[in-house]
Design an enzyme around this catalytic site. Structure first.
Site: not given
Ligand code: PMP
Length: 406
Positions: A122, A199, A202, A225, A363
């Site tokens: 991202h 990261d 997700q 999220k 993104c």
């Protein structure tokens, strides 16, 4: 057998009609819907418990402080961090990565040092590193993926050397759905003395995360999220690293003693939390974590996997369907294009049918460049989605195809 209908009642927004059609919400990778318990927590936080935390001696302030610190402990337990000192509240994934890029960069990086990111990141896991490299004269290196969306681990090995300071990588790609082998990557990076930032934006809503088992040096995610509120997120960092890193922002709360001659900084994690934190948001995040824990992360993962398999099979029967991201290890994200139909046109038609999908580059422009496309249509699943909703998506795509004679 997992039954999403049991949980859909917790999400009143899902029973809305859009243009007279039942809402099908397939934009969960952008943000998830909020269960009633999370909304109630925010409401009771403001109506019953609102007072600024940490410095107050009065009842409300102490109660708010306790709730905020209990939320920190909940996060610690949820990702299995060793200590709550390792949990820093931020505004979200983006701010957490910017914090590390700045503070780690200032403390540990110099000219000609190297940072490794991947082609599937991202933008928020690319741009902060570019900015840091520019500031420090360091070099950004990129690991690529193959046409299935699988990362080239051999390339990673070949890029690593004693100048590599950090590898920044998504556990799950927001565009391709690829689940990256972050534990293996951390092991490889550590062999070269490089640190690893994961990261987890997700992965956190879909996979049970254990930062100690992964041996992540940093792990970041956003509350919104994982069924929590917007405006709050988490940076996990190993205490030994956070201790050495200089603060990101200056202000109240992050200090020990201020004089005009010299300021000393507060202990962890407060050193990295300048200003009034989102102490209502933190308790709502803890509530969201309790909520998914009650459902069970394994149940969530299994149901979403079933949805993904069903959707892949059903949609692959559509003529001129192209999927982007066919990794054998994949989360519930389906990026696709149908013939020459522009993703925006497809998204607009699906919207008129009550189906919320995301269109564009998500993104992740380097992912689009890899495939030589401008964007995709992305359907992303949650535990509250159903196979019937995938049937509605299937019919919607056929309808768009007819309209565009494609
Ligand atoms: N990384 C990934 C993989 C994401 O999917 C997102 C959100 N789309 C982000 C980072 C940024 O998260 P936020 O906007 O909540 O800071």
């Amino acid at each position: 057998m997992f039954n999403p209908d049991i949980y859909r009642h917790d999400f009143p927004i899902l029973s809305q009609q859009i243009y007279g059609k039942p809402l099908v919400y397939f934009d969960n990778a952008a943000t998830t819907q909020k269960p009633l318990c999370v909304v109630e927590k925010i409401k009771s936080g403001y109506l019953e418990q609102n007072a600024n935390i940490h410095r107050g001696v009065h009842f409300l302030s102490e109660r708010a402080t306790e709730a905020h610190e209990a939320a920190r402990q909940k996060v610690q337990q949820f990702i299995n961090a060793n200590s709550s000192n390792e949990i820093v509240f931020t505004r979200g994934t983006t701010e957490a990565i910017n914090l590390v890029a700045f503070s780690f960069g200032e403390t540990f990086c110099k000219a000609d040092d190297e940072i490794i990111v991947t082609e599937m990141e991202h933008h928020s896991n690319i741009v902060p590193w570019q900015m840091m490299c520019e500031r420090k004269g360091a070099i950004l290196k990129v690991v690529h993926f193959d046409d299935n969306g699988v990362l080239n681990i051999e390339e990673l090995r070949s890029l690593l050397n004693e100048k590599t300071k950090l590898v920044a990588i998504a556990q799950v790609s927001n565009t391709l759905g690829t689940i990256n082998p972050v534990k293996e990557i951390a092991t490889i990076a550590h062999q070269y003395g490089a640190k690893v930032l994961i990261d987890g934006a997700q992965s956190i809503p879909h996979i049970k995360v254990d930062v100690q088992s992964i041996d992540a040096d940093f792990f970041v995610f956003s509350a919104h999220k994982i069924y929590g509120p917007t405006g709050i997120g988490v940076l996990y960092g190993k205490e030994t690293l956070l201790e050495k890193m200089q603060p990101y922002q200056g202000g109240g709360e992050m200090i020990q003693k201020v004089t005009f001659e010299k300021t000393t900084y507060n202990e962890l994690p407060f050193k990295f939390e300048a200003g009034t934190p989102d102490f209502i948001g933190s308790t709502a995040l803890a509530e969201a974590l309790n909520y998914v824990e009650k459902i069970g992360m394994a149940n969530i993962a299994e149901h979403e996997h079933q949805l993904l398999c069903y959707a892949q099979e059903k949609l692959s029967a559509i003529e001129k369907m192209r999927f982007f991201g066919n990794s054998p290890k994949k989360s519930g994200v389906l990026s696709f294009l149908v013939g020459n139909i522009h993703p925006y046109d497809m998204g607009s038609i699906l919207d008129k049918l009550g189906i919320a999908v995301r269109t564009g580059h998500h993104c992740a422009q380097p992912v689009m460049d890899h495939f030589g496309i401008e964007g995709t249509v992305r359907a992303s699943f949650s535990f509250y989605n159903t196979k019937e909703e995938i049937d509605i998506l299937y019919n919607g795509i056929l309808r768009a195809q007819k309209m565009f004679k494609n």
